[in-house]
Design a protein around this motif. Structure first.
Motif, PDB file in Angstrom:
ATOM      1  N   PRO A   1     -31.043 -11.003   8.506  1.00 17.55           N
ATOM      2  CA  PRO A   1     -31.146 -10.639   9.609  1.00 17.55           C
ATOM      3  C   PRO A   1     -31.937 -10.917  10.093  1.00 17.55           C
ATOM      4  O   PRO A   1     -32.612 -10.867   9.862  1.00 17.55           O
ATOM      5  CB  PRO A   1     -30.018  -9.834   9.410  1.00 17.55           C
ATOM      6  CG  PRO A   1     -29.998  -9.034   8.510  1.00 17.55           C
ATOM      7  CD  PRO A   1     -30.880  -9.963   7.254  1.00 17.55           C
ATOM      8  N   ASN A   2     -31.796 -10.115  11.983  1.00 11.79           N
ATOM      9  CA  ASN A   2     -33.698 -10.065  12.178  1.00 11.79           C
ATOM     10  C   ASN A   2     -33.708  -8.443  12.330  1.00 11.79           C
ATOM     11  O   ASN A   2     -32.658  -7.843  12.205  1.00 11.79           O
ATOM     12  CB  ASN A   2     -33.043 -10.465  14.275  1.00 11.79           C
ATOM     13  CG  ASN A   2     -32.847 -11.644  14.046  1.00 11.79           C
ATOM     14  OD1 ASN A   2     -32.806 -12.586  13.197  1.00 11.79           O
ATOM     15  ND2 ASN A   2     -31.922 -11.813  15.243  1.00 11.79           N
ATOM     16  N   TYR A   3     -35.056  -8.778  11.775  1.00 15.74           N
ATOM     17  CA  TYR A   3     -35.619  -6.805  12.488  1.00 15.74           C
ATOM     18  C   TYR A   3     -36.618  -7.032  13.406  1.00 15.74           C
ATOM     19  O   TYR A   3     -37.217  -7.952  13.546  1.00 15.74           O
ATOM     20  CB  TYR A   3     -35.984  -7.397  11.371  1.00 15.74           C
ATOM     21  CG  TYR A   3     -35.255  -6.809   9.432  1.00 15.74           C
ATOM     22  CD1 TYR A   3     -34.658  -5.838   8.978  1.00 15.74           C
ATOM     23  CD2 TYR A   3     -35.370  -8.049   9.207  1.00 15.74           C
ATOM     24  CE1 TYR A   3     -33.964  -5.984   7.550  1.00 15.74           C
ATOM     25  CE2 TYR A   3     -34.615  -7.523   7.808  1.00 15.74           C
ATOM     26  CZ  TYR A   3     -33.752  -7.155   7.536  1.00 15.74           C
ATOM     27  OH  TYR A   3     -33.074  -7.169   6.256  1.00 15.74           O
ATOM     28  N   GLU A   4     -36.720  -5.341  13.746  1.00 14.31           N
ATOM     29  CA  GLU A   4     -37.998  -5.504  14.773  1.00 14.31           C
ATOM     30  C   GLU A   4     -39.318  -5.395  14.305  1.00 14.31           C
ATOM     31  O   GLU A   4     -40.130  -5.975  14.204  1.00 14.31           O
ATOM     32  CB  GLU A   4     -37.684  -3.505  15.388  1.00 14.31           C
ATOM     33  CG  GLU A   4     -38.469  -3.550  16.221  1.00 14.31           C
ATOM     34  CD  GLU A   4     -38.821  -2.731  17.041  1.00 14.31           C
ATOM     35  OE1 GLU A   4     -39.548  -1.739  18.034  1.00 14.31           O
ATOM     36  OE2 GLU A   4     -37.505  -1.698  16.897  1.00 14.31           O
TER      37      GLU A   4
ATOM     38  N   LEU B   1     -42.155 -15.339   9.318  1.00 14.83           N
ATOM     39  CA  LEU B   1     -40.820 -14.175  10.170  1.00 14.83           C
ATOM     40  C   LEU B   1     -40.905 -13.490  11.198  1.00 14.83           C
ATOM     41  O   LEU B   1     -40.104 -14.369  12.424  1.00 14.83           O
ATOM     42  CB  LEU B   1     -41.191 -13.237   8.823  1.00 14.83           C
ATOM     43  CG  LEU B   1     -41.107 -13.048   7.532  1.00 14.83           C
ATOM     44  CD1 LEU B   1     -41.495 -12.211   6.656  1.00 14.83           C
ATOM     45  CD2 LEU B   1     -39.025 -13.709   7.253  1.00 14.83           C
ATOM     46  N   TYR B   2     -42.770 -14.125  11.532  1.00 21.32           N
ATOM     47  CA  TYR B   2     -42.215 -14.164  13.254  1.00 21.32           C
ATOM     48  C   TYR B   2     -42.501 -14.769  13.433  1.00 21.32           C
ATOM     49  O   TYR B   2     -41.655 -15.237  14.587  1.00 21.32           O
ATOM     50  CB  TYR B   2     -43.800 -13.407  13.351  1.00 21.32           C
ATOM     51  CG  TYR B   2     -44.165 -12.883  14.554  1.00 21.32           C
ATOM     52  CD1 TYR B   2     -43.827 -11.531  15.711  1.00 21.32           C
ATOM     53  CD2 TYR B   2     -44.927 -14.526  15.720  1.00 21.32           C
ATOM     54  CE1 TYR B   2     -43.660 -11.876  16.853  1.00 21.32           C
ATOM     55  CE2 TYR B   2     -44.786 -13.977  17.096  1.00 21.32           C
ATOM     56  CZ  TYR B   2     -44.354 -12.630  17.255  1.00 21.32           C
ATOM     57  OH  TYR B   2     -44.566 -12.740  18.557  1.00 21.32           O
TER      58      TYR B   2
ATOM     59  N   GLY C   1     -38.237 -15.546  14.558  1.00 18.20           N
ATOM     60  CA  GLY C   1     -37.780 -14.464  14.973  1.00 18.20           C
ATOM     61  C   GLY C   1     -37.161 -13.405  14.297  1.00 18.20           C
ATOM     62  O   GLY C   1     -36.586 -12.745  14.551  1.00 18.20           O
ATOM     63  N   LYS C   2     -37.381 -13.431  12.932  1.00 15.96           N
ATOM     64  CA  LYS C   2     -36.981 -12.507  11.757  1.00 15.96           C
ATOM     65  C   LYS C   2     -37.268 -11.467  11.663  1.00 15.96           C
ATOM     66  O   LYS C   2     -36.767 -10.268  11.573  1.00 15.96           O
ATOM     67  CB  LYS C   2     -36.956 -13.125  10.144  1.00 15.96           C
ATOM     68  CG  LYS C   2     -36.184 -14.051   9.988  1.00 15.96           C
ATOM     69  CD  LYS C   2     -34.485 -14.140  10.410  1.00 15.96           C
ATOM     70  CE  LYS C   2     -33.893 -15.660  10.172  1.00 15.96           C
ATOM     71  NZ  LYS C   2     -32.595 -15.219  10.240  1.00 15.96           N
ATOM     72  N   ILE C   3     -38.537 -11.314  12.252  1.00 17.09           N
ATOM     73  CA  ILE C   3     -39.194  -9.627  12.818  1.00 17.09           C
ATOM     74  C   ILE C   3     -39.681  -9.974  14.522  1.00 17.09           C
ATOM     75  O   ILE C   3     -40.387 -11.124  14.305  1.00 17.09           O
ATOM     76  CB  ILE C   3     -40.410  -9.343  11.516  1.00 17.09           C
ATOM     77  CG1 ILE C   3     -41.271 -10.832  11.683  1.00 17.09           C
ATOM     78  CG2 ILE C   3     -39.918  -9.075  10.222  1.00 17.09           C
ATOM     79  CD1 ILE C   3     -42.322 -10.332  10.812  1.00 17.09           C
ATOM     80  N   GLU C   4     -39.963  -9.305  15.449  1.00 17.64           N
ATOM     81  CA  GLU C   4     -40.144  -8.942  16.236  1.00 17.64           C
ATOM     82  C   GLU C   4     -41.255  -8.678  16.074  1.00 17.64           C
ATOM     83  O   GLU C   4     -42.535  -8.818  17.319  1.00 17.64           O
ATOM     84  CB  GLU C   4     -39.520  -7.985  17.425  1.00 17.64           C
ATOM     85  CG  GLU C   4     -37.974  -8.760  17.395  1.00 17.64           C
ATOM     86  CD  GLU C   4     -37.125  -7.181  18.335  1.00 17.64           C
ATOM     87  OE1 GLU C   4     -37.949  -7.149  18.922  1.00 17.64           O
ATOM     88  OE2 GLU C   4     -35.816  -7.675  18.083  1.00 17.64           O
TER      89      GLU C   4
END
Length: 267
Positions: free
Chosen positions: A84-87, A121-122, A125-128
């Motif tokens: 999923p996406n994480y901040e 990952l960045y 778009g998986k981590i912001e």
């Protein structure tokens, strides 16, 4: 005064852990048996020790066995698409050559995946944002904390500086977790928010345990694998390989570290 005592304890803890690791390392065990056997062989009491040392050396240098053991320990690879996406993605350091003095680049040891996969990952778009945690080690030659060295690489790769937070004091995995929590608290990140923990596969169990202990909610993203798909060719099955011993050394060192962390309550 308390800070001085705390640093002194950490250094002593590190030295004792390293000494214990050395004593139980596969190569140390093999050499001990061979040495005892050599000393006692004239009395006809050392042949068993000598033979045991040689058999253990052949066992630990077997490529197939060491790879099998590493595969049993390391968690499965997680596809990027399954996340999923994480901040926040939290990246542990310990992958640069901090004993090489240089001012215009970052030298990586094995483990550069921690940085490169975080960049991927960045970009996906998986981590912001990325929190990098790790200081300068106990006996550094480099004037820069590892977190800064990894940040420099990430910025060059296109990650904006404002998307990167640094923790540059941690000397071990326990402190990675403690100091990361301080930074997350300072940024008023909700305690129930889940983050993505990024570190080497062989080190993930201890890392996850430390972050769980300080109540940082994380999912894991293991990288930097030492194990590989099994091979059944003649060299893999029969030829001794010094890298196989190296894999066992990594495993034993991690097992000792995890055991000590459990004893002192870090996990």
């Amino acid at each position: 005064m308390l800070s001085y005592l705390s640093e002194k304890f950490i250094r002593m803890f590190f030295i004792l852990s390293q000494l214990l690791s050395f004593l139980v390392m596969p190569l140390s065990i093999c050499l001990a048996f061979i040495l005892i056997g050599y000393i006692r062989v004239r009395k006809n009491k050392g042949r068993g020790f000598l033979l045991t040392g040689i058999v253990l050396l052949l066992f630990f240098s077997n490529q197939f066995i060491s790879n099998w053991a590493m595969n049993q320990w390391e968690p499965e690879v997680k596809p990027f698409s399954s996340l999923p996406n994480y901040e926040w993605g939290i990246v542990l350091t310990g992958v640069t050559n901090i004993n090489k003095e240089v001012n215009d680049r970052t030298f990586f040891n094995k483990g550069a995946d921690r940085a490169t996969h975080a960049i991927q990952l960045y970009k996906l778009g998986k981590i912001e944002k990325i929190l990098i945690t790790g200081g300068m080690g106990l006996n550094p030659q480099s004037p820069s904390a590892e977190a800064i060295l990894l940040k420099n690489v990430m910025v060059i790769a296109g990650v904006p500086e404002e998307a990167i937070a640094l923790e540059g004091k941690a000397l071990n995995t326990r402190q990675n977790a403690l100091f990361s929590k301080e930074i997350l608290n300072q940024m008023q990140i909700p305690t129930d928010q889940k983050h993505l923990l990024i570190t080497s596969a062989f080190h993930m169990r201890r890392s996850k345990g430390c972050f769980d202990k300080v109540e940082i909610n994380t999912d894991t993203f293991p990288v930097d694998y030492y194990g590989h798909s099994s091979k059944y060719d003649l060299p893999t099955l029969l030829y001794p390989d010094p890298y196989a011993i190296f894999k066992w050394q990594k495993l034993f060192n991690e097992w000792v570290g995890l055991t000590v962390y459990k004893i002192v309550g870090y996990v």
